[in-house]
Design a protein around this motif. Structure first.
Motif, PDB file in Angstrom:
ATOM      1  N   SER A 146       5.128  -2.108  -5.089  1.00  0.00           N
ATOM      2  CA  SER A 146       5.351  -2.118  -6.536  1.00  0.00           C
ATOM      3  C   SER A 146       6.604  -2.898  -6.921  1.00  0.00           C
ATOM      4  CB  SER A 146       5.458  -0.679  -7.060  1.00  0.00           C
ATOM      5  OG  SER A 146       4.261   0.031  -6.793  1.00  0.00           O
ATOM      6  N   GLY A 147       7.233  -3.530  -5.918  1.00  0.00           N
ATOM      7  CA  GLY A 147       8.447  -4.289  -6.186  1.00  0.00           C
ATOM      8  C   GLY A 147       9.669  -3.412  -6.331  1.00  0.00           C
ATOM      9  N   LYS A 148       9.587  -2.150  -5.905  1.00  0.00           N
ATOM     10  CA  LYS A 148      10.702  -1.223  -6.017  1.00  0.00           C
ATOM     11  C   LYS A 148      11.410  -1.083  -4.660  1.00  0.00           C
ATOM     12  CE  LYS A 148       8.589   1.593  -9.658  1.00  0.00           C
ATOM     13  NZ  LYS A 148       8.141   2.951 -10.047  1.00  0.00           N
ATOM     14  N   THR A 149      12.720  -0.935  -4.716  1.00  0.00           N
ATOM     15  CA  THR A 149      13.491  -0.716  -3.498  1.00  0.00           C
ATOM     16  C   THR A 149      13.382   0.749  -3.089  1.00  0.00           C
ATOM     17  OG1 THR A 149      15.081  -2.469  -4.026  1.00  0.00           O
ATOM     18  CG2 THR A 149      15.782  -0.790  -2.451  1.00  0.00           C
ATOM     19  N   ILE A 150      13.000   0.974  -1.854  1.00  0.00           N
ATOM     20  CA  ILE A 150      12.935   2.332  -1.314  1.00  0.00           C
ATOM     21  C   ILE A 150      13.785   2.380  -0.054  1.00  0.00           C
ATOM     22  CG2 ILE A 150      10.641   2.799  -2.264  1.00  0.00           C
ATOM     23  CD1 ILE A 150       9.474   2.308   0.516  1.00  0.00           C
ATOM     24  N   THR A 151      14.241   3.563   0.296  1.00  0.00           N
ATOM     25  CA  THR A 151      15.050   3.753   1.499  1.00  0.00           C
ATOM     26  C   THR A 151      14.478   4.897   2.313  1.00  0.00           C
ATOM     27  OG1 THR A 151      16.564   5.388   0.566  1.00  0.00           O
ATOM     28  CG2 THR A 151      17.072   3.064   0.148  1.00  0.00           C
ATOM     29  N   LEU A 152      14.821   4.924   3.592  1.00  0.00           N
ATOM     30  CA  LEU A 152      14.329   6.013   4.435  1.00  0.00           C
ATOM     31  C   LEU A 152      14.956   7.346   4.030  1.00  0.00           C
ATOM     32  CD1 LEU A 152      14.121   4.461   8.017  1.00  0.00           C
ATOM     33  CD2 LEU A 152      12.357   4.654   6.272  1.00  0.00           C
ATOM     34  N   ASP A 153      16.204   7.294   3.607  1.00  0.00           N
ATOM     35  CA  ASP A 153      16.872   8.544   3.242  1.00  0.00           C
ATOM     36  C   ASP A 153      16.241   9.239   2.040  1.00  0.00           C
ATOM     37  OD1 ASP A 153      18.600   8.478   5.329  1.00  0.00           O
ATOM     38  OD2 ASP A 153      20.421   8.160   4.150  1.00  0.00           O
ATOM     39  N   GLN A 154      15.548   8.487   1.186  1.00  0.00           N
ATOM     40  CA  GLN A 154      14.959   9.130   0.014  1.00  0.00           C
ATOM     41  C   GLN A 154      13.807  10.062   0.387  1.00  0.00           C
ATOM     42  OE1 GLN A 154      13.487   5.405  -1.956  1.00  0.00           O
ATOM     43  NE2 GLN A 154      11.632   6.591  -2.351  1.00  0.00           N
ATOM     44  N   PHE A 155      13.337   9.964   1.630  1.00  0.00           N
ATOM     45  CA  PHE A 155      12.251  10.835   2.080  1.00  0.00           C
ATOM     46  C   PHE A 155      12.772  12.043   2.858  1.00  0.00           C
ATOM     47  CE2 PHE A 155      10.394   6.526   1.793  1.00  0.00           C
ATOM     48  CZ  PHE A 155       9.483   6.785   0.784  1.00  0.00           C
ATOM     49  N   PRO A 208       8.528 -10.308   6.079  1.00  0.00           N
ATOM     50  CA  PRO A 208       8.900 -10.219   4.663  1.00  0.00           C
ATOM     51  C   PRO A 208       8.766 -11.520   3.898  1.00  0.00           C
ATOM     52  CG  PRO A 208      10.852 -10.163   6.062  1.00  0.00           C
ATOM     53  CD  PRO A 208       9.675 -10.023   6.970  1.00  0.00           C
ATOM     54  N   ALA A 209       8.845 -12.655   4.579  1.00  0.00           N
ATOM     55  CA  ALA A 209       8.732 -13.936   3.887  1.00  0.00           C
ATOM     56  C   ALA A 209       7.347 -14.107   3.272  1.00  0.00           C
ATOM     57  CB  ALA A 209       9.030 -15.081   4.850  1.00  0.00           C
ATOM     58  N   TYR A 210       6.321 -13.614   3.955  1.00  0.00           N
ATOM     59  CA  TYR A 210       4.951 -13.736   3.450  1.00  0.00           C
ATOM     60  C   TYR A 210       4.491 -12.466   2.733  1.00  0.00           C
ATOM     61  CZ  TYR A 210      -0.076 -14.576   3.268  1.00  0.00           C
ATOM     62  OH  TYR A 210      -1.373 -14.731   2.829  1.00  0.00           O
ATOM     63  N   ASP A 211       4.864 -11.336   3.289  1.00  0.00           N
ATOM     64  CA  ASP A 211       4.373 -10.063   2.749  1.00  0.00           C
ATOM     65  C   ASP A 211       5.220  -9.602   1.556  1.00  0.00           C
ATOM     66  OD1 ASP A 211       2.273 -10.004   4.480  1.00  0.00           O
ATOM     67  OD2 ASP A 211       3.275  -8.758   5.969  1.00  0.00           O
ATOM     68  N   THR A 212       4.983 -10.254   0.445  1.00  0.00           N
ATOM     69  CA  THR A 212       5.642  -9.919  -0.809  1.00  0.00           C
ATOM     70  C   THR A 212       5.009  -8.652  -1.392  1.00  0.00           C
ATOM     71  OG1 THR A 212       4.052 -11.244  -2.051  1.00  0.00           O
ATOM     72  CG2 THR A 212       6.037 -12.371  -1.256  1.00  0.00           C
ATOM     73  N   PRO A 213       5.624  -8.062  -2.408  1.00  0.00           N
ATOM     74  CA  PRO A 213       5.009  -6.883  -3.032  1.00  0.00           C
ATOM     75  C   PRO A 213       3.564  -7.113  -3.461  1.00  0.00           C
ATOM     76  CG  PRO A 213       7.268  -7.065  -3.752  1.00  0.00           C
ATOM     77  CD  PRO A 213       6.985  -8.301  -2.937  1.00  0.00           C
ATOM     78  N   LYS A 214       3.264  -8.290  -4.004  1.00  0.00           N
ATOM     79  CA  LYS A 214       1.904  -8.585  -4.438  1.00  0.00           C
ATOM     80  C   LYS A 214       0.937  -8.573  -3.252  1.00  0.00           C
ATOM     81  CE  LYS A 214      -0.892 -12.068  -6.850  1.00  0.00           C
ATOM     82  NZ  LYS A 214      -0.865 -13.391  -7.546  1.00  0.00           N
ATOM     83  N   VAL A 215       1.354  -9.204  -2.148  1.00  0.00           N
ATOM     84  CA  VAL A 215       0.506  -9.243  -0.954  1.00  0.00           C
ATOM     85  C   VAL A 215       0.343  -7.839  -0.373  1.00  0.00           C
ATOM     86  CG1 VAL A 215       0.352 -10.090   1.428  1.00  0.00           C
ATOM     87  CG2 VAL A 215       1.079 -11.638  -0.398  1.00  0.00           C
ATOM     88  N   LEU A 216       1.422  -7.087  -0.329  1.00  0.00           N
ATOM     89  CA  LEU A 216       1.364  -5.731   0.219  1.00  0.00           C
ATOM     90  C   LEU A 216       0.494  -4.815  -0.642  1.00  0.00           C
ATOM     91  CD1 LEU A 216       5.101  -5.318   1.267  1.00  0.00           C
ATOM     92  CD2 LEU A 216       3.140  -5.407   2.813  1.00  0.00           C
ATOM     93  N   ARG A 217       0.543  -5.003  -1.954  1.00  0.00           N
ATOM     94  CA  ARG A 217      -0.294  -4.179  -2.836  1.00  0.00           C
ATOM     95  C   ARG A 217      -1.775  -4.468  -2.592  1.00  0.00           C
ATOM     96  NH1 ARG A 217      -0.585  -0.959  -7.281  1.00  0.00           N
ATOM     97  NH2 ARG A 217       1.656  -0.633  -7.173  1.00  0.00           N
ATOM     98  N   SER A 218      -2.116  -5.732  -2.458  1.00  0.00           N
ATOM     99  CA  SER A 218      -3.508  -6.098  -2.199  1.00  0.00           C
ATOM    100  C   SER A 218      -3.961  -5.550  -0.846  1.00  0.00           C
ATOM    101  CB  SER A 218      -3.659  -7.619  -2.237  1.00  0.00           C
ATOM    102  OG  SER A 218      -4.972  -8.002  -1.893  1.00  0.00           O
TER     103      SER A 218
END
Length: 309
Positions: A146-155, A208-218
Motif C-alpha cells: 500500500s506504499g506504507k512504511t511498516i516495521t517489525l517492531d510494530q507487530f 526492492p528495485a523491481y518489487d514496488t508497492p504496485k507490483v507487490l499489490r498485484s
C-alpha cells in the motif's frame, strides 16, 4: 550452516528435484553461469580436497580431491557449484570438504566447508547469521503493498511469520511454493478468529528495485486477495537495509540471467517479544507444521521454542 572462510557463514544450500540450487534458474547444460539441473534420484558422496582454481562466472571450481570411496580415485577435475557465487569465496590452496551430488545427467557440489585457508587474512564481504531460537530480531523497515512504511517492531505482541520471495521468481519449488504455503496458512489461521488476531504474515521481497508497492499489490492479490492485506503484508526493505536483512535471516542472493536472482530460502516465526521462535532454512516445511508451531508460539509468548532445523 556451511563455513566458507573464517568469519563467513554461507546460507544453507539445499537441492531439490530438477533444481540445482537455492535459486530461481533452471538447469543449463551449455556450461555458462546457469545452474546444473539435478533430478531427485541421485547419489551423494563426501569430497575432500584442495582448491586448484575457481571461476565465479561459470560457477565452477577445480579441485585436487582425495579418493572418493565407492566412486573414484584421487584426481583433479572441475566441479559445478550448486550456488555459483560460492566460487568468489574459494581460493587456490584452500582445503575443503563438500557434498557431491550425482545423477545420470549432471553433478553439483554443495555444503562446502573451508577447513584450512590459503589466505588467512581474507575477510569475506558478508557474514551470515543463522537465526536461532531466542535471538532478538532487528527492527527492519519495509515499504508494503500500500506504499506504507511498516516495521517489525510494530507487530510486537503478535506472532509474526516471515518468508522471503521476489515476484519474478519462475520456479514452483521456490518463491511460488512459499507464497502458496502462506496462502494455505492464511486460510488455516482464518478458520480460528482468535488465532488470526494473534498472528500476522509478512512476505519480504529481496528485489526492492523491481518489487514496488504496485507490483507487490498485484502479486499479493493473486495469493492473499485484497481483503487479506490486513493480516498479510507483502513488502520490500529499504535498499540501505537490504544487506543487513539478508545477512540476519541467512538469505543468500546473487544475480542470475534473464532478470532472475539465485537465492536461498528462509522462513521464520518471530515470537510476540520480537525474538526468533523457529526458523526454516528450506522449502521442506508444510503449512500444517508451521501452523502447529505458530500455535505453540502463541501459547509461549516468551519465545521458548523447541529448536530450529
Amino acid at each position: 550452516m556451511h563455513v566458507l572462510a573464517r568469519g563467513l557463514v554461507w546460507p544453507s544450500l539445499i537441492l531439490f528435484s530438477l533444481v540445482a540450487l537455492q535459486g530461481c534458474e533452471g538447469g543449463n547444460p551449455s556450461g555458462d553461469d546457469r545452474p546444473t539441473a539435478v533430478p531427485s534420484t541421485e547419489a551423494t558422496y563426501q569430497l575432500k580436497g584442495i582448491v586448484v582454481s575457481s571461476d565465479a562466472a561459470k560457477g565452477v571450481v577445480q579441485i585436487d580431491s582425495e579418493a572418493i570411496p565407492g566412486l573414484m580415485g584421487a584426481m583433479t577435475m572441475p566441479y559445478k557449484l550448486a550456488q555459483p557465487g560460492v566460487a568468489t569465496e574459494l581460493h587456490p590452496g584452500d582445503h575443503i570438504t563438500a557434498r557431491l551430488r550425482i545423477s545420470d545427467s549432471a553433478s553439483v557440489l554443495d555444503q562446502i566447508d573451508v577447513t584450512a585457508q590459503s589466505q588467512p587474512d581474507y575477510k569475506p564481504s558478508k557474514v551470515y547469521n543463522v537465526p536461532a531460537p531466542g535471538q532478538a530480531v532487528p527492527d527492519f523497515k519495509f515499504l508494503n503493498q500500500s506504499g506504507k512504511t511498516i516495521t517489525l517492531d510494530q507487530f510486537r505482541g503478535k506472532v509474526l511469520l516471515v518468508t522471503f520471495i521476489y515476484t519474478r521468481c519462475p520456479l514452483p519449488d521456490y518463491c511460488i511454493r512459499m507464497s502458496r504455503n502462506f496462502a494455505t496458512i492464511q486460510q488455516q489461521l482464518a478458520a480460528d478468529p482468535q488465532l488470526l488476531n494473534k498472528t500476522h504474515l509478512l512476505s519480504v521481497s529481496f528485489d526492492p528495485a523491481y518489487d514496488t508497492p504496485k507490483v507487490l499489490r498485484s502479486y499479493g492479490s493473486a495469493y492473499a486477495g485484497s481483503e487479506a492485506f490486513s493480516h498479510w503484508d507483502f513488502a520490500a526493505p529499504q535498499l540501505s537495509q537490504l544487506d543487513a536483512l539478508e545477512q540476519f535471516f541467512d538469505v543468500g542472493v546473487s544475480p542470475g540471467s534473464d532478470n532472475t536472482l539465485t537465492h536461498s530460502l528462509s522462513t521464520a516465526i518471530i515470537a510476540p517479544n520480537g525474538k526468533i521462535f523457529r526458523w526454516y532454512p528450506s522449502n521442506e516445511w508444510t503449512p500444517s507444521t508451521v501452523v502447529d508451531d505458530v500455535k505453540q508460539a502463541v501459547g509461549q509468548p516468551g519465545g521458548s521454542a523447541r529448536g530450529s532445523h
